[in-house]
Scaffold this active site. Structure first.
Site: not given
Length: 289
Positions: A16, A18, A129
């Site tokens: 994806g 990331i 994150c």
């Protein structure tokens, strides 16, 4: 160890947003060699983009990673629900697994706070994150006073949150809250997440409110500035945008914009956690020489 003794041989699990950015960051690393990116959809855009970079890809998921290994390091950029299965498959191979999903499994590592522990662990978790943005600042505050309550609000662009991120929001909140309590010593921590559909897409922002005893403004400000500088060493787009230190309360906000690579500027959340992951792997490469 990789055939090239100067680099660790690594793989990325997940293709994806990331995973794609991880591949790009690893490609630019002098200490890591990307040997495989594994996804599940053979026709997916992610695997196509990684292949265009010139890296080997597979749609075989964790099974393909195990068969192609062993690798020095595997980055798990999939989803929290699958991570335990991935660790169970990789653990016997001797691979170090760096988890970018919010499972809370493994040893929690936050660069600038406890990354010195990375070399002694084979299963590491990067919280989220939001955790990577907030914990360095909150840990610095906790060294200067005694927090009694912490509230963290993470706001990111909808465009930077993929399917796995949306599926993992409950785990994101629980894991981030637990890590904040661990690194600050406070018993009460509340985390909220907002995905903004605004156009233009906003940068990643994290607002923190801390109720605390024994606040001394000057030392608190100095510690926050030092924490922010430490994060900027591996994520240049990290900055403190507001700070108020009052009796009994500290309010601080940070903003992260992506800089360099293939990410749009609003994807600072991805830039931050991926930079942390690559930094840990590079430290492992240095310690293994």
């Amino acid at each position: 160890m990789a055939a090239d003794e100067q680099r660790l041989c690594v793989a990325v699990l997940g293709a994806g947003l990331i995973g794609i950015d991880l591949a790009d960051k690893i490609r630019r690393s002098a200490k890591l060699e990307l040997a495989l990116v594994a996804g599940r959809d053979p026709d997916g855009l992610g695997l196509r983009r990684v292949a265009e970079m010139g890296h080997p890809t597979t749609a075989g998921g964790i099974r393909a990673v195990v068969e192609a290994g062993p690798f020095d390091v595997v980055f798990d950029a999939t989803n929290a629900d699958s991570h335990a299965e991935h660790w169970a498959a990789l653990r016997p191979t001797g691979t170090t697994l760096i988890d970018l999903t919010p499972t809370g499994l493994g040893t929690v590592i936050v660069p600038g706070v406890n990354n010195h522990r990375a070399a002694s662990h084979r299963h590491m978790n990067l919280v989220s994150c939001g955790g990577q943005a907030a914990i360095p600042v909150l840990n610095a505050i906790a060294k200067r006073c005694t927090p009694t309550y912490i509230e963290v609000v993470c706001t990111g662009a909808s465009a930077s949150a993929g399917r796995a991120t949306r599926l993992n929001l409950d785990q994101y909140i629980a894991t981030t809250s637990a890590a904040i309590r661990t690194f600050t010593g406070t018993r009460e921590a509340k985390v909220m997440v907002n995905l903004s559909p605004a156009r233009p897409a906003p940068p990643f922002r994290v607002a923190m409110s801390v109720l605390a005893d024994g606040i001394r403004p000057a030392p608190v400000r100095t510690s926050i500035a030092a924490a922010a500088q430490a994060v900027r060493a591996y994520t240049p787009g990290f900055k403190v945008t507001s700070l108020a230190v009052d009796p009994g309360r500290i309010s601080v906000a940070v903003e992260v914009t992506a800089s360099g690579g293939r990410l749009p500027r609003h994807a600072g959340s991805v830039d931050l956690i991926n930079a942390a992951a690559v930094l840990l792997a590079e430290q492992l490469a240095t310690s293994s020489r």
